[in-house]
Design a protein around this motif. Structure first.
Motif, mmCIF file in Angstrom:
data_model
loop_
_atom_site.group_PDB
_atom_site.id
_atom_site.type_symbol
_atom_site.label_atom_id
_atom_site.label_comp_id
_atom_site.label_asym_id
_atom_site.label_seq_id
_atom_site.Cartn_x
_atom_site.Cartn_y
_atom_site.Cartn_z
ATOM 1 N N THR A 83 -23.522 11.882 -57.865
ATOM 2 C CA THR A 83 -22.134 11.655 -58.281
ATOM 3 C C THR A 83 -21.119 11.920 -57.176
ATOM 4 O O THR A 83 -19.913 11.947 -57.438
ATOM 5 C CB THR A 83 -21.804 12.551 -59.492
ATOM 6 O OG1 THR A 83 -21.991 13.933 -59.118
ATOM 7 C CG2 THR A 83 -22.709 12.235 -60.678
ATOM 8 N N ALA A 84 -21.566 12.098 -55.946
ATOM 9 C CA ALA A 84 -20.669 12.483 -54.847
ATOM 10 C C ALA A 84 -19.525 11.500 -54.656
ATOM 11 O O ALA A 84 -18.416 11.889 -54.251
ATOM 12 C CB ALA A 84 -21.471 12.620 -53.554
ATOM 13 N N ARG A 85 -19.758 10.229 -54.949
ATOM 14 C CA ARG A 85 -18.714 9.210 -54.725
ATOM 15 C C ARG A 85 -17.499 9.411 -55.635
ATOM 16 O O ARG A 85 -16.434 8.812 -55.399
ATOM 17 C CB ARG A 85 -19.291 7.815 -54.944
ATOM 18 C CG ARG A 85 -19.638 7.475 -56.383
ATOM 19 C CD ARG A 85 -20.409 6.162 -56.462
ATOM 20 N NE ARG A 85 -20.632 5.713 -57.818
ATOM 21 C CZ ARG A 85 -21.564 6.199 -58.644
ATOM 22 N NH1 ARG A 85 -22.342 7.200 -58.237
ATOM 23 N NH2 ARG A 85 -21.699 5.710 -59.869
ATOM 24 N N HIS A 86 -17.622 10.242 -56.670
ATOM 25 C CA HIS A 86 -16.502 10.458 -57.595
ATOM 26 C C HIS A 86 -15.558 11.565 -57.143
ATOM 27 O O HIS A 86 -14.544 11.816 -57.797
ATOM 28 C CB HIS A 86 -17.043 10.775 -58.994
ATOM 29 C CG HIS A 86 -17.809 9.649 -59.611
ATOM 30 N ND1 HIS A 86 -17.204 8.514 -60.101
ATOM 31 C CD2 HIS A 86 -19.147 9.477 -59.807
ATOM 32 C CE1 HIS A 86 -18.124 7.691 -60.589
ATOM 33 N NE2 HIS A 86 -19.315 8.244 -60.415
ATOM 34 N N GLY A 87 -15.884 12.228 -56.039
ATOM 35 C CA GLY A 87 -14.978 13.202 -55.448
ATOM 36 C C GLY A 87 -14.619 14.347 -56.371
ATOM 37 O O GLY A 87 -15.477 14.943 -57.024
ATOM 38 N N ASP A 88 -13.311 14.649 -56.455
ATOM 39 C CA ASP A 88 -12.835 15.810 -57.200
ATOM 40 C C ASP A 88 -12.924 15.647 -58.713
ATOM 41 O O ASP A 88 -12.646 16.605 -59.448
ATOM 42 C CB ASP A 88 -11.382 16.121 -56.828
ATOM 43 C CG ASP A 88 -11.237 16.568 -55.384
ATOM 44 O OD1 ASP A 88 -12.258 16.987 -54.794
ATOM 45 O OD2 ASP A 88 -10.119 16.496 -54.847
#
Length: 232
Positions: A83-88
């Motif tokens: 899920t890293a692409r979803h950021g904060d």
């Protein structure tokens, strides 16, 4: 269990979803979960027992902000990478579902997908999940049904080899009602009726059989999803 075990388990799990059986299962499980959860932009969501983050990612794609919780740091690392692409919009915490590290009435939606099979005290865990749902919010929990051929096959396999289900307990809709009491189940669905030993043609074209079973014998589904709404 060590990190290598969880890495191998996640790889096998994701690879299985690319098979004909896996595509069929994921399609109808996803439909049932998202249909009852109805995630929407701006929602604050807790995904309890998030595992490798499959549904954490689905909730994020719907526009929600999600906190994933799991007892396994190895699983959380895999979920974070997924899920890293979803950021904060996403964060993860290591925690126990029986003692969630959140204040009461913190979330619009709380989900827990195929995690409660491994809880030592399912009722305590579900009651704590309900505690953190805000008034007007909802709790959506999915479990592996105990009355399905899939459950029979999973139990049988544990006698012959090490599987993730060796320490799992499968549940019925009657069990779920008892765990949630005194809070009533608002809605529920049963899905996944094509058995694991079905012919290939039925797996490729499951809709008529699947839809009939969903309408007429939902309690025999391999995958049960329940929704509990918290009153305003």
């Amino acid at each position: 269990m060590n990190a290598n075990y969880f890495q191998e388990l996640a790889a096998k799990y994701d690879a299985w979803f690319a098979t004909p059986h896996g595509r069929y299962v994921h399609r109808f499980e996803r439909e049932a979960v998202l249909g009852l959860a109805a995630p929407a932009p701006g929602m604050n969501v807790a995904d309890i027992g998030c595992g490798t983050g499959i549904y954490t990612d689905e909730l994020l794609q719907a526009g929600a902000s999600v906190t994933g919780v799991d007892i396994s740091p190895e699983m959380l690392a895999i979920a974070a990478a997924r899920t890293a692409r979803h950021g904060d919009a996403v964060s993860f915490l290591q925690g126990d579902a029986a003692a969630l590290p959140f204040a009461a009435v913190s979330f619009d939606l709380v989900t827990s997908i195929t995690a409660m099979e491994f809880f030592a005290d399912p009722r305590a865990c579900l009651q704590d999940m309900y505690r953190i749902v805000r008034p007007g919010g909802r709790l959506v929990v999915a479990t592996l049904g105990s009355q399905s051929p899939w459950a029979w096959q999973r139990r049988l396999k544990t006698f012959f080899k090490k599987t993730v289900f060796r320490h799992a307990t499968f549940h019925s809709i009657q069990d779920m009602r008892a765990f949630f009491a005194p809070h009533p189940i608002t809605a529920w669905r049963g899905t996944i009726f094509v058995p694991p030993f079905a012919p290939a043609a039925l797996i490729r074209h499951p809709d008529p059989f699947e839809r009939w079973c969903q309408r007429n014998i939902p309690s025999f589904g391999a995958f049960l999803v329940v929704r509990v709404d918290k009153p305003e």
